[in-house]
Design a protein around this motif. Structure first.
Motif, mmCIF file in Angstrom:
data_model
loop_
_atom_site.group_PDB
_atom_site.id
_atom_site.type_symbol
_atom_site.label_atom_id
_atom_site.label_comp_id
_atom_site.label_asym_id
_atom_site.label_seq_id
_atom_site.Cartn_x
_atom_site.Cartn_y
_atom_site.Cartn_z
ATOM 1 N N PRO A 181 0.779 -1.271 -0.021
ATOM 2 C CA PRO A 181 0.192 -0.059 0.121
ATOM 3 C C PRO A 181 0.912 1.306 -0.050
ATOM 4 N N ASP A 182 0.289 2.464 -0.691
ATOM 5 C CA ASP A 182 0.674 3.840 -0.563
ATOM 6 C C ASP A 182 -0.028 4.606 0.195
ATOM 7 N N VAL A 183 0.496 4.783 1.329
ATOM 8 C CA VAL A 183 -0.295 5.467 2.460
ATOM 9 C C VAL A 183 0.219 6.984 2.988
ATOM 10 N N VAL A 184 -0.557 7.915 2.768
ATOM 11 C CA VAL A 184 -0.016 9.177 3.200
ATOM 12 C C VAL A 184 -1.037 9.723 4.322
ATOM 13 N N ASN A 185 -0.555 10.282 5.538
ATOM 14 C CA ASN A 185 -1.204 10.549 6.812
ATOM 15 C C ASN A 185 -2.482 9.794 6.973
ATOM 16 N N GLY A 186 -2.353 8.298 6.921
ATOM 17 C CA GLY A 186 -3.314 7.570 7.364
ATOM 18 C C GLY A 186 -4.303 7.058 6.173
ATOM 19 N N GLU A 187 -4.252 7.951 5.014
ATOM 20 C CA GLU A 187 -5.003 7.620 3.790
ATOM 21 C C GLU A 187 -4.384 6.648 2.819
ATOM 22 N N LEU A 188 -5.322 5.910 2.229
ATOM 23 C CA LEU A 188 -4.902 5.014 1.330
ATOM 24 C C LEU A 188 -4.772 5.642 -0.024
ATOM 25 N N GLN A 189 -3.642 5.872 -0.752
ATOM 26 C CA GLN A 189 -3.781 6.311 -2.041
ATOM 27 C C GLN A 189 -3.783 5.396 -3.245
ATOM 28 N N THR A 190 -2.996 4.292 -3.293
ATOM 29 C CA THR A 190 -3.150 3.174 -4.092
ATOM 30 C C THR A 190 -2.624 1.940 -3.530
ATOM 31 N N ILE A 191 -2.897 0.749 -3.872
ATOM 32 C CA ILE A 191 -2.461 -0.482 -3.310
ATOM 33 C C ILE A 191 -2.372 -1.495 -4.330
ATOM 34 N N LEU A 192 -1.083 -2.290 -4.339
ATOM 35 C CA LEU A 192 -0.966 -3.089 -5.130
ATOM 36 C C LEU A 192 -1.056 -4.555 -4.380
ATOM 37 N N TYR A 193 -1.547 -5.684 -5.152
ATOM 38 C CA TYR A 193 -1.670 -6.853 -4.471
ATOM 39 C C TYR A 193 -0.918 -8.075 -5.229
ATOM 40 N N VAL A 194 0.067 -8.780 -5.043
ATOM 41 C CA VAL A 194 0.569 -9.712 -5.600
ATOM 42 C C VAL A 194 0.691 -11.127 -5.130
ATOM 43 N N PHE A 198 -5.087 -1.268 -7.385
ATOM 44 C CA PHE A 198 -6.477 -0.271 -6.923
ATOM 45 C C PHE A 198 -5.885 1.237 -6.869
ATOM 46 N N ASP A 199 -6.688 2.234 -7.582
ATOM 47 C CA ASP A 199 -6.432 3.463 -7.232
ATOM 48 C C ASP A 199 -7.571 4.063 -7.463
ATOM 49 N N GLU A 200 -7.757 5.229 -7.556
ATOM 50 C CA GLU A 200 -9.245 6.287 -7.406
ATOM 51 C C GLU A 200 -9.809 6.237 -8.782
ATOM 52 N N MET A 201 -9.216 5.821 -9.881
ATOM 53 C CA MET A 201 -10.072 5.678 -10.932
ATOM 54 C C MET A 201 -10.354 4.130 -11.345
ATOM 55 N N THR A 209 -7.249 -2.812 -11.618
ATOM 56 C CA THR A 209 -6.934 -3.503 -12.728
ATOM 57 C C THR A 209 -6.343 -5.167 -12.173
ATOM 58 N N GLN A 210 -6.726 -6.175 -12.882
ATOM 59 C CA GLN A 210 -6.121 -7.389 -12.341
ATOM 60 C C GLN A 210 -5.646 -8.037 -13.696
ATOM 61 N N ALA A 211 -4.247 -8.858 -13.230
ATOM 62 C CA ALA A 211 -3.377 -9.393 -14.370
ATOM 63 C C ALA A 211 -2.910 -10.811 -13.902
ATOM 64 N N VAL A 212 -2.579 -11.325 -14.651
ATOM 65 C CA VAL A 212 -1.919 -12.844 -14.382
ATOM 66 C C VAL A 212 -0.679 -12.848 -15.009
ATOM 67 N N CYS A 213 0.561 -13.154 -14.625
ATOM 68 C CA CYS A 213 1.855 -13.218 -14.859
ATOM 69 C C CYS A 213 2.638 -14.493 -15.000
ATOM 70 N N ARG A 214 2.919 -15.150 -15.872
ATOM 71 C CA ARG A 214 3.688 -16.203 -15.889
ATOM 72 C C ARG A 214 5.082 -15.878 -15.480
ATOM 73 N N THR A 215 5.951 -16.746 -15.002
ATOM 74 C CA THR A 215 7.186 -16.525 -14.393
ATOM 75 C C THR A 215 8.086 -17.870 -14.935
ATOM 76 N N ASP A 216 9.366 -17.480 -15.000
ATOM 77 C CA ASP A 216 10.380 -18.455 -15.690
ATOM 78 C C ASP A 216 10.825 -19.349 -14.234
ATOM 79 N N SER A 217 10.568 -18.869 -13.157
ATOM 80 C CA SER A 217 11.476 -19.563 -12.157
ATOM 81 C C SER A 217 10.467 -19.476 -11.047
ATOM 82 N N LYS A 218 10.816 -20.370 -9.823
ATOM 83 C CA LYS A 218 9.801 -20.214 -8.795
ATOM 84 C C LYS A 218 10.006 -19.056 -7.858
#
Length: 399
Positions: free
Chosen positions: A133-146, A179-182, A185-194
């Motif tokens: 999460p990106d948080v400023v003064n306790g307010e959530l601006q954006t959050i990335l979930y992986v 997640f942001d104010e607009m 977006t959800q994405a799926v990524c393959r990877t080459d290694s564990k």
């Protein structure tokens, strides 16, 4: 990013400590057993505080728009709608888990969304172990979930992006949500290694322009002097490790007493193995003869004082007063005395409940907005208000 890395390391250490993996958590310390030899106060404290905080159930209360009977009814209907959204969105099933998130990581996050599977907005707990999460003064601006997911599971969830659904394969993919104010977006990524460091390909599986004017994620964090994310017990590992190590060494001492080596002098058949039928014969012509175990040196009395001291330190750091396990210094005590023995526990539980109330307020406001904007059709109330058993979002929520 460094702060997020530190926080993830802290959470990883928390999980190891919760599982009792002292030897893995403190690899340079000798004398640690693979399993805890004392009660795991972290595990007990997390469960106890979460259960205690979760005993009180909240309820949304709406301000009346006036003193008329219809204004009072409208307020009750909106309260019932909020309760309906919380129940039908299955948020009540993760309330205790949200307390655990606050205790373990220092924050809790719940995303709000809708889909075709339900008539009501849905709530999804976001595991702090996978959040950035990106948080400023306790307010959530954006959050990335992986989050890491088995490729076969992702293939069944998103069958149109060309993933391998073979149940015999153990490949993994990264599932990300932003997640942001607009947008969401959800994405799926393959990877080459564990290790998931090299992205092979990326597929956008969904993008939602929500137009809600806020990030559709309810977020609260514990107050910290440094404004960093810290759980309640991030400094408990040291005292637990010391006490477990001392007990491990005392167990080794008792074992050395039971299996202490023999010493003998002028015993004729000293080579015979000791046993219930063994008889040792002393040399009758020798001036002195004996056979005995060589007792190890007794532990210093301060060892037991150290054990008691570390137990006290653990209890204080884990916010577990002795009364929580039935240890009360008086045989007869008043109710106010018993309440006073809870120490800081009551304050901590109250603070956690206030944080979850704030989280629920945010989540409910977002759910009401989604319900009114995207799910505007008549649907049942979880609890009727008088003769009113259904509601229509735009009519009954009305902003």
């Amino acid at each position: 990013m460094a702060s997020h890395q530190d926080h993830k390391k802290e959470l990883s250490d928390f999980d190891e400590l919760l599982d009792g993996n002292f030897a893995k958590l403190f690899p340079g310390e000798e004398g640690l057993s693979d399993i805890p030899l004392v009660e795991n106060k972290l595990k007990n404290a997390v469960g106890d505080i979460a259960r205690l905080a979760n005993e009180a159930k909240g309820m949304a209360v709406f301000m009346k728009e006036g003193e008329s009977q219809s204004a009072k009814t409208r307020a009750k209907v909106r309260g019932s709608i909020a309760q309906t959204l919380w129940k039908m969105g299955r948020a009540d099933r993760v309330e205790k888990k949200l307390y655990v998130d606050l205790i373990s990581s220092g924050y809790a996050a719940v995303s709000v969304f809708y889909n075709k599977k339900s008539e009501y907005p849905q709530f999804l707990r976001l595991n702090p172990r996978f959040c950035y999460p990106d948080v400023v003064n306790g307010e959530l601006q954006t959050i990335l979930y992986v989050e890491v997911m088995k490729e076969r599971q992702a293939a069944r969830t998103w069958p149109d992006i060309g993933l391998d659904a073979d149940p015999g394969k153990d490949g993994e993919v990264l599932v990300t949500m932003y997640f942001d104010e607009m947008y969401v977006t959800q994405a799926v990524c393959r990877t080459d290694s564990k290790k998931h460091k090299t992205v092979k390909n990326l597929s956008i599986v969904s993008q939602w322009e929500h137009k809600l004017g806020c990030v559709p994620v309810a977020f609260v964090q514990l107050d910290d002097a440094s404004d960093k994310f810290h759980g309640l017990f991030y400094q408990l590992g040291g005292p637990m490790m010391v006490r477990n190590k001392v007990v491990r060494l005392l167990v080794d001492y008792l074992e050395s007493m039971a299996h202490a080596p023999f010493e003998e002098k002028n015993v004729v058949n000293h080579t015979e193995e000791p046993g219930p039928l063994t008889v040792y014969h002393h040399d009758p012509n020798a001036p002195e003869s004996f056979i005995r175990r060589v007792a190890p040196a007794a532990p210093a009395g301060s060892v037991f004082g150290l054990l008691q001291y570390m137990d006290t330190q653990e209890s204080a750091e884990a916010i577990q007063p002795p009364a929580r396990v039935g240890v009360v210094s008086q045989s007869i005590a008043s109710g106010s005395f018993v309440a006073s023995t809870q120490g800081t526990l009551s304050s901590v539980v109250k603070d956690l409940q206030e944080k979850l109330a704030d989280l629920r307020h945010q989540a409910t406001c977002t759910a009401l907005a989604i319900d009114e904007k995207y799910l505007n059709f008549e649907k049942p109330l979880y609890q009727a208000v008088g003769n009113k058993t259904t509601y229509t979002p735009k009519d009954d929520i009305n902003g």
